[in-house]
Design a protein around this motif. Sequence first.
Motif, PDB file in Angstrom:
ATOM      1  N   ASP A 178       0.840  -1.201   0.000  1.00  0.00           N
ATOM      2  CA  ASP A 178       0.000   0.000   0.000  1.00  0.00           C
ATOM      3  C   ASP A 178       0.883   1.261   0.000  1.00  0.00           C
ATOM      4  OD1 ASP A 178       0.677   0.763   2.590  1.00  0.00           O
ATOM      5  OD2 ASP A 178      -1.009  -0.285   3.496  1.00  0.00           O
ATOM      6  N   HIS A 179       0.248   2.417  -0.187  1.00  0.00           N
ATOM      7  CA  HIS A 179       0.971   3.654  -0.461  1.00  0.00           C
ATOM      8  C   HIS A 179       2.084   3.954   0.566  1.00  0.00           C
ATOM      9  CE1 HIS A 179       1.170   7.629  -2.455  1.00  0.00           C
ATOM     10  NE2 HIS A 179       1.620   7.999  -1.268  1.00  0.00           N
ATOM     11  N   GLU A 182       4.950   1.297   0.490  1.00  0.00           N
ATOM     12  CA  GLU A 182       5.761   1.364  -0.735  1.00  0.00           C
ATOM     13  C   GLU A 182       6.639   2.634  -0.734  1.00  0.00           C
ATOM     14  OE1 GLU A 182       3.639   1.017  -4.477  1.00  0.00           O
ATOM     15  OE2 GLU A 182       5.351  -0.031  -5.353  1.00  0.00           O
ATOM     16  N   THR A 183       6.084   3.714  -0.189  1.00  0.00           N
ATOM     17  CA  THR A 183       6.858   4.953  -0.074  1.00  0.00           C
ATOM     18  C   THR A 183       8.087   4.718   0.803  1.00  0.00           C
ATOM     19  OG1 THR A 183       4.861   6.268  -0.337  1.00  0.00           O
ATOM     20  CG2 THR A 183       6.728   7.374   0.700  1.00  0.00           C
ATOM     21  N   GLY A 198       6.886   9.317  -2.242  1.00  0.00           N
ATOM     22  CA  GLY A 198       5.415   9.296  -2.265  1.00  0.00           C
ATOM     23  C   GLY A 198       4.872   9.684  -3.638  1.00  0.00           C
ATOM     24  N   VAL A 201       5.302   6.790  -5.995  1.00  0.00           N
ATOM     25  CA  VAL A 201       4.284   5.760  -5.736  1.00  0.00           C
ATOM     26  C   VAL A 201       2.938   6.204  -6.331  1.00  0.00           C
ATOM     27  CG1 VAL A 201       3.002   4.534  -3.927  1.00  0.00           C
ATOM     28  CG2 VAL A 201       5.476   4.846  -3.706  1.00  0.00           C
ATOM     29  N   SER A 202       2.617   7.486  -6.218  1.00  0.00           N
ATOM     30  CA  SER A 202       1.340   7.973  -6.773  1.00  0.00           C
ATOM     31  C   SER A 202       1.303   7.798  -8.291  1.00  0.00           C
ATOM     32  CB  SER A 202       1.131   9.452  -6.439  1.00  0.00           C
ATOM     33  OG  SER A 202       1.067   9.620  -5.046  1.00  0.00           O
ATOM     34  N   GLU A 205       0.632   4.225  -8.980  1.00  0.00           N
ATOM     35  CA  GLU A 205      -0.769   3.852  -8.726  1.00  0.00           C
ATOM     36  C   GLU A 205      -1.656   4.219  -9.919  1.00  0.00           C
ATOM     37  OE1 GLU A 205      -0.485   4.014  -3.864  1.00  0.00           O
ATOM     38  OE2 GLU A 205      -1.083   5.825  -4.969  1.00  0.00           O
ATOM     39  N   THR A 221       7.328  -1.923  -8.150  1.00  0.00           N
ATOM     40  CA  THR A 221       8.171  -1.322  -7.110  1.00  0.00           C
ATOM     41  C   THR A 221       9.617  -1.232  -7.608  1.00  0.00           C
ATOM     42  OG1 THR A 221       6.728  -2.389  -5.497  1.00  0.00           O
ATOM     43  CG2 THR A 221       8.796  -1.466  -4.654  1.00  0.00           C
TER      44      THR A 221
END
Length: 267
Positions: A178-179, A182-183, A198, A201-202, A205, A221
């Motif tokens: 999840d965010h 992963e961040t 972050g 990661v966005s 997504e 990732t």
Amino acid sequence: MSDIIQQYRIEKEPYYRPVSDEVELYEAAYSVRMPMMLKGPTGCGKTRFVEHMAWKLGKPLITVACNEDMTASDLVGRFLLDAQGTRWQDGPLALGARFGAIVYLDEVVEARQDTTVVIHPLTDNRRVLPLEKKGELVHAHPDFQLVISYNPGYQSLMKDLKQSTKQRFGGLDFNYPDHAIETEIVAHETGVNAEVAGKLVSIAERARNLKGHGLDEGISTRMLIYAGSLIATGVDPVKACRVALVRPITDDPDMRDALDAAVTTFF
Ligand code: ADP
């Protein structure tokens, strides 16, 4: 223990950020030597996980990247000709079974089914590996465990594991974390700060939502770590994302533009 196996020992703890209860479940599976199947998309942490677990359990790890040209001899072993004559060389499966390693067959579905069946006698309570050409039956060392990875996304009728193979394994699901997690992973692995991680990661997504709508696989990732590593060396983030995130996953000009636009939304 043979010197050959020593080189497969993992001395330093591989960083692994648990996502759920996979560490405990794997430990329980190892304690009963259950063969394990790690399921999930490419680049989501399966290999890192098995490296971490091998280190934690103090066992050597032998990794084999499977491909369709691989033969049973590539796994089991073969006779080699040298100046002294012929000598037998154990393949990775024989080596791991003999000396008690964790043997990790990465992307096992890539291997042909007639290759895959050589693992069968190792994955039931016989725990043996017949070396037919050599006329030897290797009884697996008590520490030996077989682990395979498998990306269900690539599954097709032509390329799937036989049910009789699948049912020999316990399965653990892996996915992109999840965010927040992963961040944390991207920041740890690359040295970029949490804000930059972050944003990466966005972007991923957004791309993952396009899977099946023009993209075969989302941004993994692993790809975020490539992008973060470029940024950490001083590359402009937009350029880093183009190189590491967008160009590798699509050849379609419209999709490329859509992903490039997602990058500029965040950077
Ligand atoms: P897979 O085997 O699923 O294709 P990898 O294990 O090679 O993927 O993961 C790619 C990279 O992503 C790793 O090298 C590692 O840097 C990072 N990674 C992914 N998930 C995690 C995690 N949970 N903890 C630490 N690193 C992770």
